[in-house]
Design an enzyme around this catalytic site. Structure first.
Site, PDB file in Angstrom:
ATOM      1  CE1 TYR A   1      -3.051  -3.098   0.480  1.00 43.42           C
ATOM      2  CE2 TYR A   1      -3.455  -2.322   2.608  1.00 43.42           C
ATOM      3  CZ  TYR A   1      -3.568  -3.258   1.652  1.00 43.42           C
ATOM      4  OH  TYR A   1      -4.566  -4.263   1.856  1.00 43.42           O
TER       5      TYR A   1
ATOM      6  CG  HIS B   1      -0.833  -8.372   0.154  1.00 41.26           C
ATOM      7  ND1 HIS B   1      -0.383  -7.220   0.373  1.00 41.26           N
ATOM      8  CD2 HIS B   1      -1.920  -8.487  -0.050  1.00 41.26           C
ATOM      9  CE1 HIS B   1      -1.476  -6.510   0.258  1.00 41.26           C
ATOM     10  NE2 HIS B   1      -2.419  -7.227  -0.172  1.00 41.26           N
TER      11      HIS B   1
END
Length: 281
Positions: free
Chosen positions: A48, A106
């Protein structure tokens, strides 16, 4: 706030604030607003590129570190034992903390077993309080969990009233894994939750919105929800869900809304996997 207990005894809030697609410039403000509303679980990720904003926000908030629950994720480009270990230390630096409350893989690609070994070492060293995975669909999750020493404590998946992820629940239960829901109000190909007539009708009984019913449905089932909003008023509405309880009949009604049990994104699609590996592997 309500909590779930992970199998290692760690208590995890059932409602948090997610910063997916929140720009680095906006992240500090958004997280500061979320903390002021009352959120104590903040979900971010290396990919992110806004871990620094999370770190800055909590440091300036005056909230004690032990009262926060910080979540981040190891990205594909950091897969493998050596690179993952370095990336964990980098995340600690960016988050301005000595430990991460929950660290996830992730995506289920790259050297995930090497990454997991680095995470197990970080866990045993006290750098991480809990470890888990993200976007591991049923078959991939079972294969992975079967072979690792420390079983995943959490699996973060797209989960909401239209994507209920019921098929994977028995597999999670087999390993003592809890579910964490990204996209709890839709997003990424899922529309209609916040305008759902069925959820609106249920909410009218309690003076709640469809979105609040959707979030309560998750937390009441012991699924951790991480809604995202850049507006403080909406953050507060999403947080105001613990003063009512859905009935068994209402839970049954919501079960009928399920449309895509495993999520909109097929994480086993070879083209999707090829895209991730070519761009980030």
């Amino acid at each position: 706030m309500e909590y779930i207990k992970l199998y290692n005894g760690v208590q995890m809030p059932t409602l948090g604030y997610g910063v997916f697609l929140v720009s680095p410039d906006e992240c500090e403000r958004c997280v500061s607003d979320a903390l002021s509303v009352g959120y104590r679980l903040i979900d971010t990720a290396q990919a992110y590129q806004n871990e620094e904003g999370v770190g800055n926000a909590w440091r300036k908030s005056g909230i004690k570190r032990e009262d926060l629950f910080l979540v981040t994720k190891v990205w594909i480009s950091n897969a493998g034992e050596e690179k993952a270990a370095k990336s964990i230390d980098e995340s600690l630096r960016k988050l301005q903390t000595d430990y991460i409350d929950l660290l996830l893989i992730h995506q289920a690609y790259g050297d995930v077993f090497g990454t997991w070994r680095a995470m197990e070492k970080a866990y045993r060293a006290g750098k991480v309080r809990a470890i888990g995975v993200s976007n591991f669909q049923a078959g991939r999750f079972f294969d992975f969990a079967h072979y690792v020493e420390l079983k995943p404590m959490v699996n973060q998946l797209q989960c909401n009233t239209l994507i209920q992820q019921t098929d994977i629940e028995p597999i999670h239960a087999e390993f003592g894994t809890k579910m964490m829901a990204w996209g709890p109000l839709g997003g990424q190909g899922v529309d209609g939750i916040v305008k759902s007539e069925a959820l609106t009708a249920i909410g009218a009984k309690y003076g709640k919105s469809a979105a609040q019913v959707a979030l309560r449905w998750l937390t009441q089932r012991g699924v951790v929800a991480i809604p995202k909003s850049s507006h403080k008023e909406r953050m507060a509405q999403n947080f105001d869900i613990f003063d009512f309880t859905l009935s068994d009949d209402e839970i049954a009604q919501i079960a009928q809304l399920n449309q895509h049990d495993t999520g909109i994104i097929n994480f086993g699609d070879p083209q999707f996997v090829k895209y991730l590996i070519q761009n980030y592997g």
